[in-house]
Design an enzyme around this catalytic site. Structure first.
Site, PDB file in Angstrom:
ATOM      1  N   ASP A  54       0.819  -1.217   0.000  1.00 38.34           N
ATOM      2  CA  ASP A  54       0.000   0.000   0.000  1.00 38.34           C
ATOM      3  C   ASP A  54       0.854   1.268   0.000  1.00 38.34           C
ATOM      4  O   ASP A  54       2.059   1.213   0.248  1.00 38.34           O
ATOM      5  CB  ASP A  54      -0.863   0.026   1.270  1.00 38.34           C
ATOM      6  CG  ASP A  54      -2.113  -0.816   1.114  1.00 38.34           C
ATOM      7  OD1 ASP A  54      -2.612  -0.951  -0.019  1.00 38.34           O
ATOM      8  OD2 ASP A  54      -2.577  -1.354   2.140  1.00 38.34           O
ATOM      9  N   TYR A 112       6.571  -9.767   6.758  1.00 33.93           N
ATOM     10  CA  TYR A 112       6.492  -8.317   6.938  1.00 33.93           C
ATOM     11  C   TYR A 112       7.039  -7.948   8.310  1.00 33.93           C
ATOM     12  O   TYR A 112       6.961  -8.748   9.253  1.00 33.93           O
ATOM     13  CB  TYR A 112       5.037  -7.835   6.869  1.00 33.93           C
ATOM     14  CG  TYR A 112       4.507  -7.631   5.473  1.00 33.93           C
ATOM     15  CD1 TYR A 112       4.662  -6.417   4.828  1.00 33.93           C
ATOM     16  CD2 TYR A 112       3.843  -8.664   4.811  1.00 33.93           C
ATOM     17  CE1 TYR A 112       4.159  -6.213   3.550  1.00 33.93           C
ATOM     18  CE2 TYR A 112       3.340  -8.483   3.522  1.00 33.93           C
ATOM     19  CZ  TYR A 112       3.504  -7.248   2.901  1.00 33.93           C
ATOM     20  OH  TYR A 112       3.011  -7.049   1.639  1.00 33.93           O
TER      21      TYR A 112
END
Lengths: 273, 273
Positions: A54, A112
């Site tokens: 994003d 992540y």
């Protein structure tokens, strides 16, 4: 035509995310495809990536692939790309992709990392690379909460609104919170993070690896951990919110600047070395 | 009128240095004075600082002082300032200044840190907070070169052109190069620096403390160390260039983004706690 696989690092702060968009939005896919088009002598090149990060999210291990109309050594592709890319995106390595390789579909796991600073004042030099909350947090409670995410769960409570995925079930392989003790020299100063003397700043690192992620899922996971760490929600309350499969029951996601796509894993043999 | 002393942190990337300039240049002094003017209900406030950092140079321990037309608790001044300042400047602490205190004239020493990444590819997420050279460097030779700077020397070779200081003699109290071994977890990833797997990146930290610095002096010192670390100059050659007192004999200064003003020291009793 040869197919290449590259590992990309980028500073997400200057991008509206990975995915190319209609209009003038600056995206990572857009600048990489523009650089490859120049490398390909003007022919359009389409780049696929492992994770559609994003806006504002960083990467040090994004994996992407593309075809080029002419045969070049991977090292030459990497060097040429780095000469054409802006400074906030870099190719860290390049290889020929094995037959049938797709960076997202071939991936078995993604890792992540979310870096979170806590403390009363947000340090200017860290504000673009770490999330920040002004509270001190209960690490033990957060570790317990992080363990809730492990395994196979329906993460519908953490799914972004308006997304149209087929299933919200994902399997989490690793979910750990670590307090970083900056290495301090004799003088009490911290040469690694650059944290000034006497500041009650501390840093937590959340690492999560799963077979896939929903949109904003990691930032929502960290939102849940912070709610538990502050004490606004108990671990049992977080478990109930997860089981409810209703995103209105879930704490707000944290800001994107603390998040980095660290590594994408493939089954052995799917990537030529 | 009460006089305050504050410690400031800033990200130098968005500033044309500390010192207010004629015209529209954005400077740290300018934004702090603008915030204090609002705090003072519109009355002009002049801020003095310990170090006039150059464009692009960061701080985590700049010391500044100013008078306010009304009496406020230091903690309230700090909180109000942080509410008025942009996110790239923060007041880390505030106190009443002792009588006669001047942040630069009262200082006995300043400590600067230069962070330097080496390796073939410059990481996007570190490009704004560390200098970068693509070569690997000989740490032992750099340590030897760093020791040359210790003590009282005429640093005319390192002075910026066109500066009009009375003397170019300074006394260096500390001058150390350290290789940072990022703490890596079992997986070989690095949660502190965010250095990806397998990248031959390494980081050197140069710390130098002196009774004062000439303009661009630290960046020139690091330029000298890098020349020795690469082997383009021997330690003896660097010593000769220092003794020559001619800035044309000295290697080029490194870029400002790697440099941070870490700490300013005052004699005991000069700062009220």
């Amino acid at each position: 035509m040869p197919v290449y696989r590259i590992t990309l690092a980028y500073d997400g702060g200057g991008f509206q995310g990975w995915q190319r968009q209609a209009g003038a939005a600056r995206t990572v896919q857009g600048v990489v495809e523009d650089a490859l088009r120049r490398l390909a002598g003007g022919a359009a090149v389409t780049v696929a990536a492992a994770g559609r990060t994003d806006a504002g999210v960083h990467a040090i291990g994004q994996v992407a692939s593309f075809e080029l109309p002419r045969d070049m050594a991977p090292a030459a592709v990497q060097a040429a790309l780095n000469g054409l890319l802006p400074a906030d995106v870099r190719a860290l390595e390049a290889a020929f992709a094995p037959p049938g390789f797709h960076p997202r579909r071939s991936a078995v796991a993604k890792l992540y990392r979310y870096v979170l600073d806590t403390g009363p004042v947000r340090l200017p030099t860290r504000r673009l690379l770490a999330g920040h909350v002004p509270w001190s947090l209960n690490l033990g409670a957060m570790e317990e909460a992080a363990a809730l995410y492990l395994g196979r769960h329906d993460f519908a409570s953490l799914a972004s609104s308006g997304s149209s995925v087929k299933t919200t079930v994902r399997t989490v392989l690793r979910s750990t919170v670590t307090a970083i003790e900056p290495s301090r020299d004799e003088g009490g100063r911290d040469p690694v993070w650059g944290i000034p003397d006497g500041q009650p700043l501390s840093t937590l690192v959340y690492e999560v690896e799963a077979d896939g992620f929903l949109r904003k899922m990691v930032r929502s996971m960290v939102g849940g951990l912070v709610a538990v760490g502050r004490g606004t929600l108990t671990v049992d309350g977080l478990r109930a919110a997860l089981l409810r499969r209703d995103r209105r029951a879930w704490p707000a996601p944290l800001e994107p600047c603390g998040l980095t796509l660290v590594r994408v894993s493939y089954p052995p043999g799917r990537v030529l070395e």
